[in-house]
Design an enzyme around this catalytic site. Structure first.
Site, PDB file in Angstrom:
ATOM      1  N   GLU A 121      -2.048 -21.992 -21.238  1.00 22.18           N
ATOM      2  CA  GLU A 121      -3.380 -22.128 -21.841  1.00 22.18           C
ATOM      3  C   GLU A 121      -4.348 -22.724 -20.836  1.00 22.18           C
ATOM      4  O   GLU A 121      -3.928 -23.436 -19.932  1.00 22.18           O
ATOM      5  CB  GLU A 121      -3.326 -23.131 -23.004  1.00 22.18           C
ATOM      6  CG  GLU A 121      -2.439 -22.745 -24.119  1.00 22.18           C
ATOM      7  CD  GLU A 121      -2.207 -23.916 -25.081  1.00 22.18           C
ATOM      8  OE1 GLU A 121      -2.829 -24.992 -24.923  1.00 22.18           O
ATOM      9  OE2 GLU A 121      -1.390 -23.735 -25.982  1.00 22.18           O
ATOM     10  N   LYS A 173      -6.712 -25.514 -19.438  1.00 22.88           N
ATOM     11  CA  LYS A 173      -6.850 -26.955 -19.638  1.00 22.88           C
ATOM     12  C   LYS A 173      -8.342 -27.236 -19.702  1.00 22.88           C
ATOM     13  O   LYS A 173      -9.048 -27.132 -18.696  1.00 22.88           O
ATOM     14  CB  LYS A 173      -6.198 -27.728 -18.494  1.00 22.88           C
ATOM     15  CG  LYS A 173      -6.259 -29.237 -18.681  1.00 22.88           C
ATOM     16  CD  LYS A 173      -5.350 -29.909 -17.703  1.00 22.88           C
ATOM     17  CE  LYS A 173      -5.313 -31.423 -17.773  1.00 22.88           C
ATOM     18  NZ  LYS A 173      -6.350 -32.130 -18.418  1.00 22.88           N
ATOM     19  N   LYS A 230      -3.109 -28.480 -12.154  1.00 24.59           N
ATOM     20  CA  LYS A 230      -4.545 -28.622 -11.885  1.00 24.59           C
ATOM     21  C   LYS A 230      -4.952 -27.687 -10.757  1.00 24.59           C
ATOM     22  O   LYS A 230      -4.316 -27.658  -9.701  1.00 24.59           O
ATOM     23  CB  LYS A 230      -4.851 -30.071 -11.471  1.00 24.59           C
ATOM     24  CG  LYS A 230      -4.603 -31.086 -12.573  1.00 24.59           C
ATOM     25  CD  LYS A 230      -5.831 -31.202 -13.446  1.00 24.59           C
ATOM     26  CE  LYS A 230      -6.001 -32.579 -14.011  1.00 24.59           C
ATOM     27  NZ  LYS A 230      -6.810 -33.507 -13.395  1.00 24.59           N
ATOM     28  N   ASP A 265     -11.728 -29.163 -19.905  1.00 27.09           N
ATOM     29  CA  ASP A 265     -12.155 -30.448 -19.362  1.00 27.09           C
ATOM     30  C   ASP A 265     -13.157 -31.089 -20.309  1.00 27.09           C
ATOM     31  O   ASP A 265     -14.362 -31.040 -20.098  1.00 27.09           O
ATOM     32  CB  ASP A 265     -12.776 -30.217 -17.977  1.00 27.09           C
ATOM     33  CG  ASP A 265     -12.798 -31.494 -17.170  1.00 27.09           C
ATOM     34  OD1 ASP A 265     -12.130 -32.461 -17.585  1.00 27.09           O
ATOM     35  OD2 ASP A 265     -13.482 -31.519 -16.138  1.00 27.09           O
ATOM     36  N   TYR A 308      -6.117 -26.718 -29.945  1.00 22.49           N
ATOM     37  CA  TYR A 308      -4.959 -26.088 -29.305  1.00 22.49           C
ATOM     38  C   TYR A 308      -3.633 -26.738 -29.650  1.00 22.49           C
ATOM     39  O   TYR A 308      -2.597 -26.329 -29.149  1.00 22.49           O
ATOM     40  CB  TYR A 308      -5.132 -26.103 -27.779  1.00 22.49           C
ATOM     41  CG  TYR A 308      -5.473 -27.478 -27.241  1.00 22.49           C
ATOM     42  CD1 TYR A 308      -4.562 -28.515 -27.298  1.00 22.49           C
ATOM     43  CD2 TYR A 308      -6.729 -27.737 -26.696  1.00 22.49           C
ATOM     44  CE1 TYR A 308      -4.878 -29.777 -26.847  1.00 22.49           C
ATOM     45  CE2 TYR A 308      -7.057 -28.995 -26.226  1.00 22.49           C
ATOM     46  CZ  TYR A 308      -6.124 -30.009 -26.311  1.00 22.49           C
ATOM     47  OH  TYR A 308      -6.452 -31.258 -25.868  1.00 22.49           O
ATOM     48  N   CYS A 316     -48.228 -36.740  -2.295  1.00 24.35           N
ATOM     49  CA  CYS A 316     -49.583 -37.311  -2.280  1.00 24.35           C
ATOM     50  C   CYS A 316     -49.689 -38.580  -1.444  1.00 24.35           C
ATOM     51  O   CYS A 316     -50.778 -39.122  -1.276  1.00 24.35           O
ATOM     52  CB  CYS A 316     -50.073 -37.563  -3.701  1.00 24.35           C
ATOM     53  SG  CYS A 316     -49.229 -38.935  -4.499  1.00 24.35           S
ATOM     54  N   CYS A 357     -43.236 -41.680  -8.087  1.00 21.11           N
ATOM     55  CA  CYS A 357     -44.592 -41.691  -7.570  1.00 21.11           C
ATOM     56  C   CYS A 357     -45.465 -42.114  -8.746  1.00 21.11           C
ATOM     57  O   CYS A 357     -45.483 -41.449  -9.773  1.00 21.11           O
ATOM     58  CB  CYS A 357     -44.972 -40.285  -7.094  1.00 21.11           C
ATOM     59  SG  CYS A 357     -46.758 -40.083  -6.910  1.00 21.11           S
ATOM     60  N   CYS A 366     -44.801 -41.176  -1.685  1.00 17.51           N
ATOM     61  CA  CYS A 366     -44.583 -39.865  -2.295  1.00 17.51           C
ATOM     62  C   CYS A 366     -44.765 -38.780  -1.241  1.00 17.51           C
ATOM     63  O   CYS A 366     -45.774 -38.760  -0.542  1.00 17.51           O
ATOM     64  CB  CYS A 366     -45.576 -39.668  -3.437  1.00 17.51           C
ATOM     65  SG  CYS A 366     -45.600 -37.973  -4.051  1.00 17.51           S
ATOM     66  N   CYS A 385     -51.049 -37.023  -8.903  1.00 12.97           N
ATOM     67  CA  CYS A 385     -50.315 -36.393  -7.798  1.00 12.97           C
ATOM     68  C   CYS A 385     -50.194 -34.898  -8.100  1.00 12.97           C
ATOM     69  O   CYS A 385     -49.744 -34.511  -9.187  1.00 12.97           O
ATOM     70  CB  CYS A 385     -48.942 -37.048  -7.688  1.00 12.97           C
ATOM     71  SG  CYS A 385     -47.806 -36.147  -6.619  1.00 12.97           S
TER      72      CYS A 385
HETATM   73  S1  IVH Z   1      -1.704 -30.393 -24.835  1.00 12.02           S
HETATM   74  C1  IVH Z   1       1.423 -33.486 -25.650  1.00 12.02           C
HETATM   75  N1  IVH Z   1      -3.330 -28.440 -24.180  1.00 12.02           N
HETATM   76  O1  IVH Z   1      -5.508 -32.676 -21.172  1.00 12.02           O
HETATM   77  C2  IVH Z   1       0.440 -32.444 -25.311  1.00 12.02           C
HETATM   78  N2  IVH Z   1      -3.961 -30.662 -23.620  1.00 12.02           N
HETATM   79  O2  IVH Z   1      -4.100 -34.327 -19.245  1.00 12.02           O
HETATM   80  C3  IVH Z   1      -0.893 -32.982 -25.120  1.00 12.02           C
HETATM   81  N3  IVH Z   1      -6.141 -30.859 -22.541  1.00 12.02           N
HETATM   82  O3  IVH Z   1      -4.968 -35.406 -23.302  1.00 12.02           O
HETATM   83  C4  IVH Z   1      -1.984 -32.120 -24.838  1.00 12.02           C
HETATM   84  N4  IVH Z   1      -6.629 -28.711 -22.559  1.00 12.02           N
HETATM   85  O4  IVH Z   1      -7.044 -33.951 -23.710  1.00 12.02           O
HETATM   86  C5  IVH Z   1      -3.114 -29.766 -24.152  1.00 12.02           C
HETATM   87  N5  IVH Z   1      -4.703 -26.622 -23.691  1.00 12.02           N
HETATM   88  C6  IVH Z   1      -4.477 -27.934 -23.674  1.00 12.02           C
HETATM   89  C7  IVH Z   1      -5.416 -28.854 -23.116  1.00 12.02           C
HETATM   90  C8  IVH Z   1      -5.101 -30.211 -23.113  1.00 12.02           C
HETATM   91  C9  IVH Z   1      -7.052 -29.930 -22.234  1.00 12.02           C
HETATM   92  C10 IVH Z   1      -6.296 -32.287 -22.266  1.00 12.02           C
HETATM   93  C11 IVH Z   1      -5.895 -33.190 -23.406  1.00 12.02           C
HETATM   94  C12 IVH Z   1      -4.851 -34.096 -22.844  1.00 12.02           C
HETATM   95  C13 IVH Z   1      -5.105 -33.999 -21.377  1.00 12.02           C
HETATM   96  C14 IVH Z   1      -3.850 -34.310 -20.598  1.00 12.02           C
END
Ligand code: IVH
Length: 682
Positions: free
Chosen positions: A114, A116, A328, A118, A234, A425, A440, A422, A445
C-alpha cells in the site's frame, strides 16, 4: 572510543533524538528530514546494543513518539496503535520477508503493498455504524480525542453504509469497530494556506504533513474547518464481533480494503496483492512511479502480510508489528549551485527570499528556483550565494533548499546579509516582534501596490475581466494606479496611449471596471487583502455586516460572534480599520460609485448555487444525472463536463472514474448526493 566517550555520545544522541521528537510530534515543526532522524536513531540503537551498560529505561529507542497535547481529552485505544519499522533498502525488505519465511516455513507468502501516506495517524470508532470518536495515535496506547475536528472532514461519512443503504453497496456493520487511517491535506490546500501565512508575516509550514498535524491539534474547530482536511482509511483496530467473522469475512487485508470501500469510507487509491518477495518488490517500484498522481503525499510503501491469521501468528515487538514494514522511498533530492538570492515583495510588504539555482533535474522536472522561506531559515542553514545546496521537493511539488554541502564551499562565499532596505522602493525594512517576516513598511511601495491591485481585481476579488497581472503592472508602472481606488479613476485618453488599435480593449476594460463596482460585497471584502481574511471569512463577514461601511465600524465582540471568525482574524480586522489610510480607501471607493450587490441569498433560497460550477461523475444513488443538472441549474449553478481548478465541486456517485481522480489531484472538493441535497437545503 573510550567508555566515557561512548557514554557522552549516547547522551548526546538521546538529547538530539528527544529534541527532534518534540519538534516533530508536539510542535509539528521538524528541523531534519525523516532520513536524518532515522540515522541518529539507528546510531543510538547500535551503541545501546553494543554497550548494554548504558541502556536507559526511557531511551528514545524504546519509546515511541508521543503527540499528545494539553487541551484535548485523553482516550485509551481499545487496541494499541503501533508504529512501523522503517527500511530504506531492498536488502532490508528481503530480510523482512526471510524472517517471515523462516517463521512459517513457506516461501510463497501473500502480501498487500500500500502507499505510505504522509499524514497524521488517526483511529476512528464507529458504534452501530455511527462515528462516535476520532483519536490521534498519541503514545500508541492513548491519544488525544479530536472528534470535533475530524467531523469537519467533508469526505468522512458519519454513518457507515450497510446493505440496503440507499444506492450504496454497503456491508454489515459491527457493534463496535476501530478503523485506522491517515488525515492529510492536498497539495493545493497546503499551498493556499502557506501563501496566506506568508502574506500575514507568519512562518510557512514545511510540508503538508506538518500543516495537517498543526491543524488537527487546533483547539478552535472553526479554524480547522477553514483548512480543508482529507482522510484515507487503511487499517483495523478493535472490532466486535471480530473482523474475521464479521462483515464480508474480512479475514485478509485485501478484503478489508473492499470493506472500507463498501462502508463508504475513503480508501487508498491503489494497492497490490502479491506473492513472494520478487512480486512484492516489483509492486513497490510500481508504486514509486505512480504515487505522484495521488492526491496525497506519499513517502514510502507499506508491506503487510495479507492474512490476518498469519499477522496474529507473526505478532509484534514492543514497538512495531513483525508482519508489516515501511519501505521509505529516497527523498527526491538534488545538489546544485545557488547562483543568487532574489527577494520578492508581497502584497503586505513581506520580503520572501528566493533561491536562483543552476537548473537541475528533480523528480522529473527542471528546478531553477526554490523558496528559502525567510531570513531565519537562511541564517539557520547558513545558506550562502555560490554554495552547493541540496534541493528537495517538500510535499513533492514545491522545491525548497534543505541544506548546504559545506565540503564544496569556496572560501569566497560569505554569509548572506538579508537586505536592510526594500529591494523595490529602498525603504528601510522592519521586523515586528514575534514575526519571522521582514517587511517593507512603505504601503506605497510599487511592489505592494501591484500585488494589492492584482489581488483586488483577481477572481477571488471583484473579478475584473481583461485586467490580468501584466496589465496591472503597466498601470502601476505608468503611475496611473497608486492605490486600489485609482482603478476607478482611469482615464480613457490615458489608456489609449498604450498603443495602436487598443480602442476596443480599452472600452472593454472600462466597462468591466464599471461593472465591478457592483460585485458582491464579499468580493470587495476579500479584495481588500486584510491579513488572515480569505474568501470564506469574507463571505461570513458580508452576510453579517451587509455593507463596507458597517464592516469598517465592526467591534471585536460583533466579529467574534460570527461562527468561523477567531481571535486572530478579529484582531486583524480591527487593526486594519484602525488605520486611517485603510478607512480612507473604503470611503474613496464608495465616493467613486462602488455599490456592492446585496449579499448572496441565504442557503435554501433559489440562487444559492450561483457562481458555483459542478462536474457530475458516476451513478448517484437516487438522482439521475439529468435530474441533478436540473437542480443545479435551478439554483443558479453551472454544470461543466471537465474538472479544472475552477470547478467548485465534483458530485460523485458509484463507479466514478478519472474525473474523481482529477478532482482529488487538484484538491477540488468531492461531494456525494446527500451532501449535495443538503447544500440545496433539502
Ligand atoms: S499500517 C501496525 N498502513 O505510517 C500497522 N500505516 O510509520 C500500523 N501510515 O503510524 C500502520 N500509511 O500513521 C499503515 N498504508 C499504511 C500507512 C501507514 C501511512 C503511517 C501510520 C503509521 C506510520 C508508521
Amino acid at each position: 572510543m573510550t567508555s566515557a566517550e561512548v557514554h557522552e555520545r549516547i547522551a548526546d544522541l538521546r538529547a538530539q533524538v528527544a529534541r527532534h521528537d518534540e519538534l516533530y510530534h508536539r510542535q509539528a515543526k521538524p528541523e531534519v528530514t525523516d532520513f536524518e532522524y532515522d540515522l541518529l536513531k539507528s546510531e543510538l540503537a547500535g551503541l545501546e546494543a553494543k554497550y548494554p551498560q548504558f541502556k536507559a529505561a526511557d531511551s528514545p529507542t524504546t519509546r515511541v513518539g508521543d503527540d499528545r497535547l494539553e487541551g484535548f481529552a485523553t482516550y485509551r485505544h481499545r487496541l494499541p496503535m503501533q508504529s512501523l519499522d522503517n527500511t530504506y533498502s531492498e536488502a532490508d525488505l528481503r530480510a523482512f520477508h526471510q524472517r517471515l519465511v523462516n517463521l512459517f516455513g513457506l516461501e510463497d507468502l501473500a502480501y498487500v503493498v500500500e502507499p505510505k501516506i504522509d499524514g497524521v495517524a488517526v483511529s476512528l470508532t464507529y458504534e452501530k455504524g455511527a462515528l462516535v470518536r476520532a483519536v490521534t495515535r498519541g503514545s500508541g496506547f492513548e491519544g488525544d480525542e479530536i472528534t470535533a475536528n475530524a467531523r469537519t472532514i467533508r469526505t468522512l461519512p458519519k454513518e457507515l453504509k450497510r446493505p440496503g443503504s440507499k444506492g450504496a453497496k454497503g456491508a454489515p456493520v459491527p457493534n463496535v469497530v476501530e478503523i485506522r487511517g491517515e488525515i492529510y491535506m492536498t497539495l493545493a490546500e497546503f499551498e493556499r494556506i502557506n501563501h496566506e501565512r506568508e502574506e500575514a508575516g507568519e512562518a510557512p509550514f514545511a510540508n503538508p504533513r506538518n500543516l495537517t498535524a498543526g491543524t488537527i491539534k487546533q483547539l478552535d474547530t472553526r479554524e480547522v474547518a477553514r483548512r480543508k482536511l482529507e482522510i484515507v482509511l487503511y487499517g483495523s483496530g478493535f472490532c466486535d464481533p471480530a473482523l474475521d467473522h464479521a462483515a464480508a469475512s474480512a479475514g485478509t487485508q485485501n478484503a478489508f480494503h473492499g470493506l472500507v470501500k463498501a462502508w463508504g469510507l475513503p480508501s487508498v487509491e491503489r494497492f497490490w496483492t502479491t506473492h513472494g518477495i520478487d512480486e512484492t518488490w516489483k509492486a513497490v517500484q510500481e508504486l514509486d512511479k505512480l504515487r505522484h498522481s495521488f492526491a496525497y503525499a506519499t513517502d514510502g510503501a507499506v508491506v503487510k502480510l495479507d492474512s490476518f491469521a498469519q499477522q496474529r501468528e507473526a505478532g509484534s515487538t514492543a514497538k512495531a508489528p513483525r508482519w508489516a514494514i515501511a519501505y521509505k522511498f529516497a527523498a527526491e533530492r538534488a545538489e546544485t549551485r545557488l547562483k543568487a538570492i532574489t527577494v520578492q515583495v508581497g502584497r503586505t510588504g513581506v520580503l520572501t527570499p528566493v533561491a536562483e539555482l543552476e537548473p537541475v533535474l528533480l523528480a522529473g522536472t527542471t528546478v531553477a528556483r526554490a523558496t528559502l522561506h525567510n531570513q531565519d531559515e537562511i541564517a539557520r542553514k547558513d545558506i550562502r550565494v555560490g554554495d552547493f545546496v541540496m534541493v528537495e521537493k517538500a510535499g513533492e511539488v514545491i522545491p525548497a533548499v534543505v541544506g548546504v554541502n559545506t565540503a564544496r564551499r569556496l572560501p569566497e562565499c560569505v554569509a548572506y546579509v538579508f537586505p536592510a532596505v526594500c529591494p523595490v522602493c529602498g525603504t528601510r525594512t522592519v521586523r515586528y516582534e514575534g514575526e519571522v517576516a521582514v517587511r517593507c513598511p512603505n504601503v506605497n511601495c510599487p511592489a505592494q501596490v501591484r500585488r494589492r491591485v492584482q489581488h483586488f481585481v483577481s477572481k477571488a476579488g471583484v473579478d475584473v475581466e481583461g485586467l490580468g497581472e501584466a496589465m496591472v503592472d503597466t498601470l502601476v508602472e505608468k503611475g496611473w494606479v497608486k492605490s486600489i481606488p485609482d482603478l476607478y479613476r482611469l482615464q480613457r485618453d490615458d489608456l489609449l496611449l498604450l498603443g495602436k488599435s487598443v480602442e476596443k480593449s480599452t472600452d472593454n476594460l472600462l466597462a468591466a471596471l464599471e461593472a465591478s463596482k457592483h460585485a458582491e460585497l464579499w468580493r470587495f471584502i476579500n479584495g481588500l487583502g486584510i491579513p488572515h481574511v480569505g474568501a470564506s471569512a469574507a463571505k461570513d463577514l458580508a452576510g453579517k455586516f451587509g455593507s463596507l461601511e458597517a464592516l469598517t465600524e465592526a467591534r471585536r465582540d460583533d466579529l467574534l460572534a460570527i461562527a468561523g471568525i477567531g481571535e486572530t482574524m478579529a484582531d486583524a480586522i480591527i487593526a486594519h480599520f484602525n488605520e486611517p489610510r485603510n478607512r480612507a480607501l473604503v470611503s474613496q471607493l464608495l465616493t467613486l460609485g462602488v455599490a456592492p450587490a446585496a449579499p448572496a441569498r441565504p442557503p435554501g433560497g433559489p440562487g444559492q448555487l450561483s457562481g458555483r460550477t459542478f462536474v457530475l461523475t458516476g451513478t448517484l444513488p437516487t438522482l439521475s444525472r439529468e435530474e441533478a443538472a436540473v437542480k443545479i441549474d435551478a439554483a443558479g449553478g453551472k454544470v461543466s463536463s471537465s474538472v479544472s481548478r475552477k470547478t467548485s465541486y465534483v458530485l460523485a456517485g458509484d463507479e466514478a472514474g478519472s474525473k474523481l481522480e482529477k478532482a482529488r489531484s487538484l484538491g477540488v472538493p468531492v461531494i456525494d448526493e446527500r451532501e449535495f441535497l443538503q447544500m440545496l437545503g433539502g
